[in-house]
Design a protein around this motif. Structure first.
Motif, PDB file in Angstrom:
ATOM      1  N   LEU A 114      41.289  30.827  44.316  1.00 14.04           N
ATOM      2  CA  LEU A 114      40.656  29.995  43.298  1.00 14.04           C
ATOM      3  C   LEU A 114      41.648  29.666  42.197  1.00 14.04           C
ATOM      4  O   LEU A 114      42.425  30.526  41.779  1.00 14.04           O
ATOM      5  CB  LEU A 114      39.461  30.729  42.688  1.00 14.04           C
ATOM      6  N   PRO A 115      41.649  28.447  41.686  1.00 13.05           N
ATOM      7  CA  PRO A 115      42.506  28.124  40.552  1.00 13.05           C
ATOM      8  C   PRO A 115      42.033  28.835  39.297  1.00 13.05           C
ATOM      9  O   PRO A 115      40.904  29.315  39.223  1.00 13.05           O
ATOM     10  CB  PRO A 115      42.365  26.604  40.423  1.00 13.05           C
ATOM     11  N   SER A 116      42.901  28.931  38.314  1.00  8.88           N
ATOM     12  CA  SER A 116      42.569  29.620  37.076  1.00  8.88           C
ATOM     13  C   SER A 116      41.354  29.003  36.428  1.00  8.88           C
ATOM     14  O   SER A 116      41.253  27.787  36.263  1.00  8.88           O
ATOM     15  CB  SER A 116      43.757  29.556  36.106  1.00  8.88           C
ATOM     16  N   GLY A 117      40.402  29.878  36.075  1.00 10.43           N
ATOM     17  CA  GLY A 117      39.206  29.415  35.386  1.00 10.43           C
ATOM     18  C   GLY A 117      38.176  28.790  36.282  1.00 10.43           C
ATOM     19  O   GLY A 117      37.182  28.279  35.799  1.00 10.43           O
ATOM     20  N   ALA A 118      38.397  28.825  37.630  1.00 12.55           N
ATOM     21  CA  ALA A 118      37.447  28.198  38.528  1.00 12.55           C
ATOM     22  C   ALA A 118      36.212  29.051  38.663  1.00 12.55           C
ATOM     23  O   ALA A 118      36.218  30.250  38.507  1.00 12.55           O
ATOM     24  CB  ALA A 118      38.083  27.986  39.897  1.00 12.55           C
ATOM     25  N   GLY A 119      35.136  28.416  39.019  1.00  8.01           N
ATOM     26  CA  GLY A 119      33.910  29.137  39.261  1.00  8.01           C
ATOM     27  C   GLY A 119      33.809  29.597  40.688  1.00  8.01           C
ATOM     28  O   GLY A 119      34.687  29.409  41.507  1.00  8.01           O
ATOM     29  N   ALA A 120      32.674  30.190  40.989  1.00  8.81           N
ATOM     30  CA  ALA A 120      32.492  30.757  42.319  1.00  8.81           C
ATOM     31  C   ALA A 120      32.396  29.702  43.378  1.00  8.81           C
ATOM     32  O   ALA A 120      32.646  29.931  44.535  1.00  8.81           O
ATOM     33  CB  ALA A 120      31.251  31.656  42.325  1.00  8.81           C
ATOM     34  N   GLY A 121      32.032  28.503  43.051  1.00  8.79           N
ATOM     35  CA  GLY A 121      31.899  27.484  44.075  1.00  8.79           C
ATOM     36  C   GLY A 121      33.119  26.651  44.264  1.00  8.79           C
ATOM     37  O   GLY A 121      33.071  25.598  44.872  1.00  8.79           O
TER      38      GLY A 121
ATOM     39  N   VAL B 191      41.258  35.918  30.638  1.00  7.52           N
ATOM     40  CA  VAL B 191      40.301  36.988  30.873  1.00  7.52           C
ATOM     41  C   VAL B 191      40.282  37.373  32.352  1.00  7.52           C
ATOM     42  O   VAL B 191      40.197  38.549  32.712  1.00  7.52           O
ATOM     43  CB  VAL B 191      38.901  36.561  30.395  1.00  7.52           C
ATOM     44  N   SER B 192      40.347  36.392  33.260  1.00 14.16           N
ATOM     45  CA  SER B 192      40.271  36.688  34.685  1.00 14.16           C
ATOM     46  C   SER B 192      41.495  37.437  35.184  1.00 14.16           C
ATOM     47  O   SER B 192      41.454  38.058  36.233  1.00 14.16           O
ATOM     48  CB  SER B 192      40.102  35.394  35.492  1.00 14.16           C
ATOM     49  N   LEU B 193      42.600  37.372  34.442  1.00  8.85           N
ATOM     50  CA  LEU B 193      43.790  38.124  34.833  1.00  8.85           C
ATOM     51  C   LEU B 193      43.730  39.575  34.386  1.00  8.85           C
ATOM     52  O   LEU B 193      44.507  40.404  34.875  1.00  8.85           O
ATOM     53  CB  LEU B 193      45.043  37.483  34.232  1.00  8.85           C
ATOM     54  N   ALA B 194      42.830  39.902  33.497  1.00  7.69           N
ATOM     55  CA  ALA B 194      42.815  41.245  32.919  1.00  7.69           C
ATOM     56  C   ALA B 194      42.493  42.301  33.968  1.00  7.69           C
ATOM     57  O   ALA B 194      43.151  43.356  34.027  1.00  7.69           O
ATOM     58  CB  ALA B 194      41.803  41.308  31.780  1.00  7.69           C
TER      59      ALA B 194
ATOM     60  N   GLY C 206      47.837  21.525  45.589  1.00 10.99           N
ATOM     61  CA  GLY C 206      48.398  21.575  44.249  1.00 10.99           C
ATOM     62  C   GLY C 206      49.376  22.721  44.098  1.00 10.99           C
ATOM     63  O   GLY C 206      49.333  23.703  44.830  1.00 10.99           O
ATOM     64  N   GLY C 207      50.268  22.615  43.171  1.00 11.04           N
ATOM     65  CA  GLY C 207      51.277  23.651  42.968  1.00 11.04           C
ATOM     66  C   GLY C 207      50.731  24.840  42.190  1.00 11.04           C
ATOM     67  O   GLY C 207      49.637  24.818  41.646  1.00 11.04           O
ATOM     68  N   PHE C 208      51.511  25.891  42.152  1.00 12.31           N
ATOM     69  CA  PHE C 208      51.158  27.099  41.406  1.00 12.31           C
ATOM     70  C   PHE C 208      51.651  26.955  39.972  1.00 12.31           C
ATOM     71  O   PHE C 208      52.852  26.815  39.728  1.00 12.31           O
ATOM     72  CB  PHE C 208      51.825  28.327  42.037  1.00 12.31           C
ATOM     73  N   ASP C 209      50.708  26.993  39.029  1.00 12.64           N
ATOM     74  CA  ASP C 209      51.143  27.075  37.645  1.00 12.64           C
ATOM     75  C   ASP C 209      51.449  28.534  37.307  1.00 12.64           C
ATOM     76  O   ASP C 209      51.317  29.431  38.148  1.00 12.64           O
ATOM     77  CB  ASP C 209      50.093  26.492  36.703  1.00 12.64           C
ATOM     78  N   GLY C 210      51.860  28.771  36.072  1.00 11.24           N
ATOM     79  CA  GLY C 210      52.279  30.114  35.704  1.00 11.24           C
ATOM     80  C   GLY C 210      51.176  31.132  35.838  1.00 11.24           C
ATOM     81  O   GLY C 210      51.402  32.252  36.311  1.00 11.24           O
ATOM     82  N   VAL C 211      49.962  30.780  35.449  1.00 11.79           N
ATOM     83  CA  VAL C 211      48.850  31.726  35.477  1.00 11.79           C
ATOM     84  C   VAL C 211      48.467  32.057  36.913  1.00 11.79           C
ATOM     85  O   VAL C 211      48.274  33.230  37.281  1.00 11.79           O
ATOM     86  CB  VAL C 211      47.651  31.153  34.703  1.00 11.79           C
ATOM     87  N   ARG C 212      48.339  31.036  37.752  1.00  7.67           N
ATOM     88  CA  ARG C 212      47.973  31.281  39.152  1.00  7.67           C
ATOM     89  C   ARG C 212      49.051  32.084  39.866  1.00  7.67           C
ATOM     90  O   ARG C 212      48.762  32.950  40.695  1.00  7.67           O
ATOM     91  CB  ARG C 212      47.741  29.955  39.867  1.00  7.67           C
ATOM     92  N   PHE C 213      50.310  31.808  39.565  1.00 10.91           N
ATOM     93  CA  PHE C 213      51.393  32.555  40.204  1.00 10.91           C
ATOM     94  C   PHE C 213      51.372  34.019  39.768  1.00 10.91           C
ATOM     95  O   PHE C 213      51.548  34.930  40.573  1.00 10.91           O
ATOM     96  CB  PHE C 213      52.730  31.911  39.870  1.00 10.91           C
ATOM     97  N   LEU C 214      51.132  34.251  38.468  1.00 11.19           N
ATOM     98  CA  LEU C 214      51.047  35.619  37.968  1.00 11.19           C
ATOM     99  C   LEU C 214      49.861  36.347  38.587  1.00 11.19           C
ATOM    100  O   LEU C 214      49.962  37.534  38.956  1.00 11.19           O
ATOM    101  CB  LEU C 214      50.919  35.610  36.445  1.00 11.19           C
ATOM    102  N   ALA C 215      48.717  35.646  38.740  1.00  8.98           N
ATOM    103  CA  ALA C 215      47.552  36.267  39.374  1.00  8.98           C
ATOM    104  C   ALA C 215      47.860  36.661  40.809  1.00  8.98           C
ATOM    105  O   ALA C 215      47.455  37.732  41.278  1.00  8.98           O
ATOM    106  CB  ALA C 215      46.366  35.308  39.326  1.00  8.98           C
ATOM    107  N   LEU C 216      48.593  35.805  41.514  1.00  8.04           N
ATOM    108  CA  LEU C 216      48.957  36.108  42.891  1.00  8.04           C
ATOM    109  C   LEU C 216      49.824  37.360  42.958  1.00  8.04           C
ATOM    110  O   LEU C 216      49.607  38.242  43.811  1.00  8.04           O
ATOM    111  CB  LEU C 216      49.692  34.917  43.504  1.00  8.04           C
ATOM    112  N   LEU C 217      50.807  37.475  42.061  1.00  4.94           N
ATOM    113  CA  LEU C 217      51.685  38.645  42.067  1.00  4.94           C
ATOM    114  C   LEU C 217      50.925  39.917  41.685  1.00  4.94           C
ATOM    115  O   LEU C 217      51.183  40.994  42.239  1.00  4.94           O
ATOM    116  CB  LEU C 217      52.860  38.427  41.111  1.00  4.94           C
ATOM    117  N   LEU C 218      49.992  39.803  40.735  1.00  9.99           N
ATOM    118  CA  LEU C 218      49.214  40.975  40.338  1.00  9.99           C
ATOM    119  C   LEU C 218      48.338  41.472  41.487  1.00  9.99           C
ATOM    120  O   LEU C 218      48.265  42.686  41.749  1.00  9.99           O
ATOM    121  CB  LEU C 218      48.346  40.642  39.120  1.00  9.99           C
TER     122      LEU C 218
END
Length: 478
Positions: A311-318, A450-453, A395-407
């Motif tokens: 899911l992209p950053s801030g996306a909902g469940a759908g 918040v979703s990265l926490a 779409g490409g990975f922005d910084g937040v999505r890339f960090l979420a993937l690594l975490l």
């Protein structure tokens, strides 16, 4: 005559008899101690205490009488101390490659990672039959159920294999795999609404495949599984370039799961037939059912986290599949992850041999942990980049999505590492809490920070637990 015969008449009265004495080390003739030290040099060099040498001498049949007459020492302990002083310590390190029990080839691990990822191509073929958010939710509910159940089932079967009872492992799979398929189908049916019969049918086929694939993977038949997946995989690649007719899509979707199902059935029948021929029966010392529960929780939690990686950053469940390369990268990375788990084991074994203090071993373990985790995250990064290039519409990975993937990658690899060392309760607890927190964050519409926490805190906690637990030499027994 009075006195020994070897005395002359002139000196019999004032000369003592000759008594055999130890030969001095500076004597011109060969010293038997030198010969013994040379013969046992390799064993003496590796000894950490004279008592080890004494044990070797006694096992070699040397009695105290023989030692006194030959070497001029009172007993084996005195002789061992002299040998220990004569030969310096070198502690020769054995050759690691032939003696490393954790050495595995990279190719089989990569093959397993490919086998984990290829079933995702079924969604490419089945896309026209399941559109909208609700049918996707039906498929995901069934998939996550199967993921959790089959993780627990695989642990139970692997435990029987570890006990040397392959027939019992086959019986466990024969009972558990159909139950898992029924459970996955039931959960998908419960999540479905009106008019979503095709999605339930797809989810049922998905559950059957998961159960059959678990059988083949546990029994070491990865190559058969890969061959069975070939028709569907080729068809999905063709479907990306050409618009296949619905009939062709259905045939390709059915062909590979049916092949996997038949192959799994054949393997299970062989196991049951082997049980009858050997007349074996399950012993009382088998694994408890409850011992597999944490593995199921761990599988469910990591499945949820992999889903959110799509899911992209801030996306909902759908949210749709626009960020699927992240989930594909995580799935493909499971092959290299497995290989790096073995490399960690091998590295800590080498660290045990090199270290002489607990602090040295802890530092060696920290270096091995950082190196293996860094290599895994590098592989994950490369796979995500390749997926973005192959799937540009995501779409490409922005910084937040890339960090979420690594975490999430860090959390998954360290969790698998702890699981491999028997600390599955800790891994399941932390990952389960992270999955629940991430679900609540996404459902509440929280922003990316918040979703990265949740995954961030869980990744740090698991890394700290891995360092704290595996930095002790006692954790590496056996």
């Amino acid at each position: 005559m009075s006195g020994p015969l070897w005395l002359t008449p002139d000196d019999r009265q004032d000369t003592l008899p000759v008594i055999p004495r130890p030969r001095p080390r500076w004597a011109a003739a060969d010293d038997p101690m030198d010969e013994l030290a040379e013969r046992l040099r390799d064993l003496i060099e590796a000894a950490v205490h004279p008592d080890e040498i004494a044990a070797i001498l006694e096992s070699d049949g040397m009695t105290d009488d023989h030692i006194r007459l030959t070497y001029g020492r009172m007993n084996s302990f005195e002789l061992a101390e002299d040998l220990y002083d004569r030969v310096p310590r070198t502690y020769p390190e054995p050759a690691l490659k032939p003696g490393d029990p954790w050495h595995v080839a990279l190719l089989p691990c990569l093959l397993r990672g490919l086998v984990f990822a290829l079933p995702g191509l079924a969604y490419v073929l089945g896309a026209p039959f399941a559109t909208g958010a609700a049918p996707i939710a039906v498929l995901l509910a069934g998939a996550l159920t199967g993921w959790a159940w089959n993780q627990a089932l695989a642990h139970r079967a692997y435990t029987w294999l570890g006990l040397g009872d392959r027939p019992a492992a086959a019986r466990a799979l024969l009972t558990g795999a159909p139950l898992g398929a029924l459970l996955g189908t039931g959960v998908a049916f419960a999540a479905a609404g009106a008019g979503e019969g095709p999605a339930v049918a797809f989810a049922s086929a998905q559950a059957l495949y998961q159960a059959a694939a678990t059988v083949l993977l546990v029994l070491g038949r990865e190559r058969l599984l890969l061959a069975a997946l070939a028709p569907m995989s080729v068809g999905a690649v063709v479907a990306l370039a050409y618009d296949l007719p619905d009939a062709a899509r259905l045939v390709l979707l059915a062909l590979s799961p049916l092949a996997v199902l038949v192959l799994a059935g054949v393997e299970l029948l062989r196991g049951v037939a082997g049980t009858r021929r050997a007349g074996s029966s399950r012993g009382p010392g088998g694994p408890r059912l409850v011992s597999s529960l944490p593995y199921g929780v761990f599988g469910l939690a990591t499945g949820v986290l992999v889903l959110y990686a799509a899911l992209p950053s801030g996306a909902g469940a759908g949210a749709g599949a626009e960020a699927a390369p992240g989930a594909v990268a995580l799935t493909l990375s499971m092959g290299p992850a497995e290989w790096l788990l073995h490399r960690f084991r091998s590295g800590t074994l080498s660290g045990l041999r090199r270290s002489s203090t607990p602090g040295e071993f802890r530092r060696a373990t920290a270096g091995t942990l950082a190196r293996c985790l860094g290599q895994y995250l590098l592989v994950l990064t490369v796979l995500a980049a390749i997926g973005t290039l192959v799937w540009p519409q995501a779409g490409g990975f922005d910084g937040v999505r890339f960090l979420a993937l690594l975490l999430i990658g860090t959390l998954m690899w360290t969790g698998l590492l702890l699981q491999a060392f028997g600390a599955v309760q800790a891994a399941a607890g932390v990952c389960g809490a992270a999955a629940i927190a991430q679900t609540l964050a996404v459902l509440s519409g929280a922003d990316a920070g918040v979703s990265l926490a949740a995954p961030g805190a869980a990744a740090l906690l698991l890394a700290a637990l891995a360092y704290g637990l595996l930095g002790r030499a006692t954790a590496h027994r056996g």
